[in-house]
Scaffold this motif. Structure first.
Motif, short mmCIF file in Angstrom:
data_model
loop_
_atom_site.label_atom_id
_atom_site.label_comp_id
_atom_site.label_asym_id
_atom_site.label_seq_id
_atom_site.Cartn_x
_atom_site.Cartn_y
_atom_site.Cartn_z
N TYR A 36 10.31 10.24 7.55
CA TYR A 36 9.68 10.40 6.13
C TYR A 36 8.39 9.09 6.45
CZ TYR A 36 8.36 9.54 1.09
OH TYR A 36 7.84 9.59 0.26
N THR A 37 7.38 9.13 5.63
CA THR A 37 6.47 8.05 5.70
C THR A 37 5.73 8.33 4.63
OG1 THR A 37 5.90 8.35 8.10
CG2 THR A 37 4.32 6.90 7.02
N ASP A 38 5.44 7.01 3.84
CA ASP A 38 4.67 6.91 2.52
C ASP A 38 3.87 5.76 2.69
OD1 ASP A 38 3.59 6.34 0.11
OD2 ASP A 38 5.65 6.52 -1.20
N ASN A 66 -0.57 8.57 1.05
CA ASN A 66 -0.33 9.59 2.01
C ASN A 66 1.41 9.76 2.22
OD1 ASN A 66 0.20 10.61 5.19
ND2 ASN A 66 -1.75 11.38 4.42
N LYS A 70 4.51 11.88 3.90
CA LYS A 70 4.92 13.11 4.80
C LYS A 70 6.51 13.09 4.86
CE LYS A 70 0.65 12.84 7.23
NZ LYS A 70 -0.15 12.93 8.64
N GLN A 71 6.73 14.20 4.86
CA GLN A 71 8.33 14.43 5.21
C GLN A 71 8.42 15.68 6.56
OE1 GLN A 71 11.04 15.40 2.30
NE2 GLN A 71 12.83 15.45 3.52
N LYS A 72 9.05 15.06 7.52
CA LYS A 72 8.72 15.83 8.89
C LYS A 72 9.26 17.47 8.53
CE LYS A 72 9.91 15.62 13.62
NZ LYS A 72 10.80 14.98 14.61
N TYR A 113 7.01 18.42 3.81
CA TYR A 113 6.04 18.32 2.93
C TYR A 113 5.04 17.18 3.45
CZ TYR A 113 4.94 16.27 -1.57
OH TYR A 113 3.97 15.76 -2.64
N SER A 114 4.02 17.39 2.91
CA SER A 114 2.91 16.44 2.99
C SER A 114 1.93 16.36 1.90
CB SER A 114 1.94 16.68 4.23
OG SER A 114 1.38 17.93 4.22
N ASN A 129 -1.62 14.30 -0.05
CA ASN A 129 -2.51 13.14 -0.12
C ASN A 129 -2.80 13.14 -1.70
OD1 ASN A 129 -3.62 12.23 2.49
ND2 ASN A 129 -4.17 14.10 2.84
N SER A 181 -0.93 18.97 -1.90
CA SER A 181 0.42 18.88 -1.29
C SER A 181 0.49 20.15 -0.80
CB SER A 181 1.40 18.73 -2.19
OG SER A 181 1.53 19.68 -3.36
N TYR A 202 3.85 22.37 1.15
CA TYR A 202 5.27 22.44 1.55
C TYR A 202 5.50 23.61 2.69
CZ TYR A 202 6.32 20.33 -3.13
OH TYR A 202 6.30 19.47 -4.26
#
Length: 180
Positions: free
Chosen positions: A56-58, A83, A85-87, A90-91, A93, A122, A124
């Motif tokens: 996960y990145t935020d 931004n 992202k969950q590998k 989910y992503s 902007n 987004s 999914y």
């Protein structure tokens, strides 16, 4: 009611609440901020956010500026970009802006009202394929916090929170606000 007229009505409501309060503050001769040029009353700041894990990145950047009418009242604006992202799932902007009114009845307490309008793009990824969503999200936050010099730590509550459409997981959000 269309989304645009709803947002227009919210902005007018926000302005009709904030400007009379500022006018009353001027009429009762509250102590004034430093005298002088416009820029002497302006503070810049905002927030940066980074949350990283193995999947996960935020990343968030949210610059802002406020104009101090006096030591009690300020009005400001801000921008936001995130931004997320969950590998393999989910992503998104997220970008937008906000209008903010601040009131400090005493130096250590800061109350706020913030109208936020953000666009969410987004995607999914699910077993059935990709699902893309693009929508505007309006938030009206009422908040308060403890202020020490240029930093305020507190919480805010989105009175327009909608679990079916909202980008946030909860109506309540803690915050750290910094202006220099």
């Amino acid at each position: 009611m269309s989304h645009n007229s709803f947002v227009f009505n919210l902005i007018w409501t926000f302005l009709l609440v904030i400007f009379p309060i500022i006018g009353i503050a001027q009429d009762v001769n509250l102590p004034k901020a430093k005298t002088g040029a416009f820029w002497e009353h302006v503070q810049f700041g905002g927030g940066l956010g980074l949350s990283i894990s193995s999947d996960y990145t935020d990343v968030t950047i949210a610059p802002g500026a406020i104009y101090n009418f006096n030591e009690h009242f300020a009005l400001g604006t801000g921008l936001q970009y995130s931004n997320l992202k969950q590998k393999n799932y989910y992503s998104a902007n997220v970008f937008g802006g906000s209008l903010m009114g601040l009131y400090s009845p005493v130096q250590e307490i800061q109350l706020s009202m913030e109208l936020e309008e953000i666009n969410v793009n987004s995607k999914y990824q699910d077993l059935g394929g990709n699902i893309a969503r693009n929508f505007w999200n309006t938030g009206l936050f009422i908040g308060g916090g403890y202020r020490q010099n240029n930093v305020t730590i507190g919480g805010r509550f989105n009175v327009l929170f909608d679990t079916n459409k909202d980008i946030y997981g909860s109506a309540f959000m803690p915050f750290v606000r910094v202006f220099f």
